[in-house]
Motif scaffolding. Structure first.
Motif, PDB file in Angstrom:
ATOM      1  N   ASP A   5       0.830  -1.209   0.000  1.00  0.00           N
ATOM      2  CA  ASP A   5       0.000   0.000   0.000  1.00  0.00           C
ATOM      3  C   ASP A   5       0.860   1.253   0.000  1.00  0.00           C
ATOM      4  OD1 ASP A   5      -2.283  -1.590   0.153  1.00  0.00           O
ATOM      5  OD2 ASP A   5      -2.242  -1.598   2.344  1.00  0.00           O
ATOM      6  N   LYS A  26      -9.251   2.189   0.213  1.00  0.00           N
ATOM      7  CA  LYS A  26      -8.557   0.929  -0.060  1.00  0.00           C
ATOM      8  C   LYS A  26      -9.576  -0.197  -0.236  1.00  0.00           C
ATOM      9  CE  LYS A  26      -5.349  -2.470   1.911  1.00  0.00           C
ATOM     10  NZ  LYS A  26      -4.485  -2.849   3.049  1.00  0.00           N
ATOM     11  N   ASN A  27      -9.460  -0.895  -1.366  1.00  0.00           N
ATOM     12  CA  ASN A  27     -10.304  -2.058  -1.642  1.00  0.00           C
ATOM     13  C   ASN A  27     -11.791  -1.770  -1.419  1.00  0.00           C
ATOM     14  OD1 ASN A  27      -8.061  -3.662  -2.314  1.00  0.00           O
ATOM     15  ND2 ASN A  27      -7.727  -4.208  -0.161  1.00  0.00           N
ATOM     16  N   ILE A  69      -5.929  -0.441  -4.554  1.00  0.00           N
ATOM     17  CA  ILE A  69      -6.559  -1.747  -4.697  1.00  0.00           C
ATOM     18  C   ILE A  69      -5.477  -2.813  -4.637  1.00  0.00           C
ATOM     19  CG2 ILE A  69      -7.840  -3.298  -6.216  1.00  0.00           C
ATOM     20  CD1 ILE A  69      -9.343  -0.915  -7.280  1.00  0.00           C
ATOM     21  N   SER A  70      -5.566  -3.662  -3.627  1.00  0.00           N
ATOM     22  CA  SER A  70      -4.572  -4.721  -3.471  1.00  0.00           C
ATOM     23  C   SER A  70      -5.206  -6.107  -3.405  1.00  0.00           C
ATOM     24  CB  SER A  70      -3.732  -4.480  -2.205  1.00  0.00           C
ATOM     25  OG  SER A  70      -4.562  -4.372  -1.063  1.00  0.00           O
ATOM     26  N   ASN A  71      -6.531  -6.177  -3.502  1.00  0.00           N
ATOM     27  CA  ASN A  71      -7.247  -7.451  -3.542  1.00  0.00           C
ATOM     28  C   ASN A  71      -7.778  -7.690  -4.944  1.00  0.00           C
ATOM     29  OD1 ASN A  71      -6.787  -7.774  -0.838  1.00  0.00           O
ATOM     30  ND2 ASN A  71      -8.865  -7.258  -0.199  1.00  0.00           N
ATOM     31  N   ALA A  72      -7.495  -8.844  -5.519  1.00  0.00           N
ATOM     32  CA  ALA A  72      -8.005  -9.164  -6.848  1.00  0.00           C
ATOM     33  C   ALA A  72      -9.511  -9.389  -6.789  1.00  0.00           C
ATOM     34  CB  ALA A  72      -7.299 -10.405  -7.394  1.00  0.00           C
ATOM     35  N   ILE A  74     -11.877  -7.158  -7.287  1.00  0.00           N
ATOM     36  CA  ILE A  74     -12.650  -5.999  -6.845  1.00  0.00           C
ATOM     37  C   ILE A  74     -13.030  -5.133  -8.041  1.00  0.00           C
ATOM     38  CG2 ILE A  74     -12.445  -3.775  -5.665  1.00  0.00           C
ATOM     39  CD1 ILE A  74     -11.084  -5.132  -3.414  1.00  0.00           C
ATOM     40  N   SER A 100      -1.973  -6.634  -8.137  1.00  0.00           N
ATOM     41  CA  SER A 100      -2.678  -7.909  -8.206  1.00  0.00           C
ATOM     42  C   SER A 100      -1.730  -9.013  -8.657  1.00  0.00           C
ATOM     43  CB  SER A 100      -3.851  -7.816  -9.184  1.00  0.00           C
ATOM     44  OG  SER A 100      -4.498  -9.073  -9.305  1.00  0.00           O
ATOM     45  N   SER A 106      -9.184  -6.681 -11.598  1.00  0.00           N
ATOM     46  CA  SER A 106      -9.352  -5.623 -10.609  1.00  0.00           C
ATOM     47  C   SER A 106      -9.677  -4.331 -11.352  1.00  0.00           C
ATOM     48  CB  SER A 106      -8.078  -5.432  -9.780  1.00  0.00           C
ATOM     49  OG  SER A 106      -7.756  -6.604  -9.066  1.00  0.00           O
TER      50      SER A 106
END
Length: 304
Positions: A5, A26-27, A69-72, A74, A100, A106
């Motif tokens: 992040d 975030k996310n 965005i760090s979660n696939a 989304i 990702s 994403s």
């Protein structure tokens, strides 16, 4: 906030320092926020996003609204409205960083609307960047709408740094009397990436002016599309310039449209698309640079 992040934040926001007004998303959720006496940030009640209120006569302040965005998997859609008072001078920094490593796509779609008061001056900086070795696409579809009252000005700097697989970038603006809008866009695409930019500027006011400059580099098999429409409804000036470097099997298409509805509307469109000049390449290679390094130097210089 983890190391990923923080690195994304550094890339899209530069020297972000947690001072002044800011909101970090975030996310799909706001995770940190700070307001000031002159800048209020309120979450929307009916949908995802923010209402941002900047008081009359606010100067020497800044606002940061980065998205991470760090979660696939989304798909994040956010609606941010900026209500900017009269006689304001402010810098607003936005943008999205995506990381990702998985197969799911994403996506971030940011819809930003600016209502700029009389005699106000806004500098808006927006950067997009993606990274990671996952097979999932990194997608952005930013929309910017600008409504400018008499005597106001806005300078907008947008950059698609690297790593975005699919992008549709839309900017629409309506200008009243004695207003000035300057937009500088920079885009880099590679591999099989696609980027589409759409500009629609309506010059309603007397002595309103706009200047749109797009600089882009397309390499490998990537494709870019640049579409612009400038309408002059009064005594006004509009200038659109699209410059692109194409390398390998990439493709760039520029489609201009200018509409003069007033005899005193002065509207200009220029487009230059070509490969790296051989003379530039040879000159750098005689200084000891490899061909790859020389090309990289020319591209960096073109985008900066």
């Amino acid at each position: 906030m983890n190391n990923i992040d923080n690195e994304l934040l550094k890339t899209i926001s530069g020297t972000f320092s947690y001072t002044g007004a800011y909101n970090i998303r975030k996310n799909g959720e706001s995770i940190d926020r700070q307001t000031t006496p002159n800048i209020d940030i309120v979450s929307k009640k009916d949908k995802s996003g923010l209402d941002i209120y900047i008081k009359d006569n606010t100067t020497n302040e800044s606002l940061d609204i980065p998205v991470l965005i760090s979660n696939a998997g989304i798909k994040d859609v956010v609606y941010n409205d900026f209500f900017i008072g009269d006689n304001v001078d402010i810098t607003i920094v936005a943008g999205c960083g995506i990381h990702s490593e998985l197969e799911e796509d994403s996506e971030h779609d940011g819809i930003h609307r600016f209502y700029i008061g009389k005699n106000s001056c806004v500098k808006y900086i927006e950067k997009h960047y993606a990274e990671g070795f996952g097979l999932g696409k990194k997608i952005i579809s930013p929309v910017t709408e600008i409504y400018m009252k008499d005597g106001s000005s806005m300078e907008m700097e947008t950059s698609q740094i690297r790593g975005i697989d699919d992008a549709i970038r839309t900017t629409k603006a309506k200008l009243d009397n004695d207003t000035k809008l300057v937009i500088n866009e920079k885009i880099m695409t590679h591999e099989n990436q696609k980027a589409k930019t759409v500009f629609e500027v309506v010059l309603n006011g007397k002595n309103s002016s706009s200047k749109v400059t797009s600089r882009s580099v397309a390499i490998d098999k990537s494709k870019q599309y640049f579409i612009s429409k400038v309408t002059g409804n009064n005594e006004c000036f509009g200038h659109v310039e699209c410059d692109a470097i194409v390398k390998d099997n990439a493709r760039v298409t520029s489609t201009p449209k200018i509409v003069a509805n007033n005899i005193n509307a002065s509207l200009v469109h220029e487009a230059t698309i070509g490969k790296i000049a051989k003379e530039q390449l040879v000159k750098l290679m005689t200084l000891g640079l490899s061909k790859e390094r020389a090309e990289e130097t020319i591209i960096n210089g073109f985008l900066n």
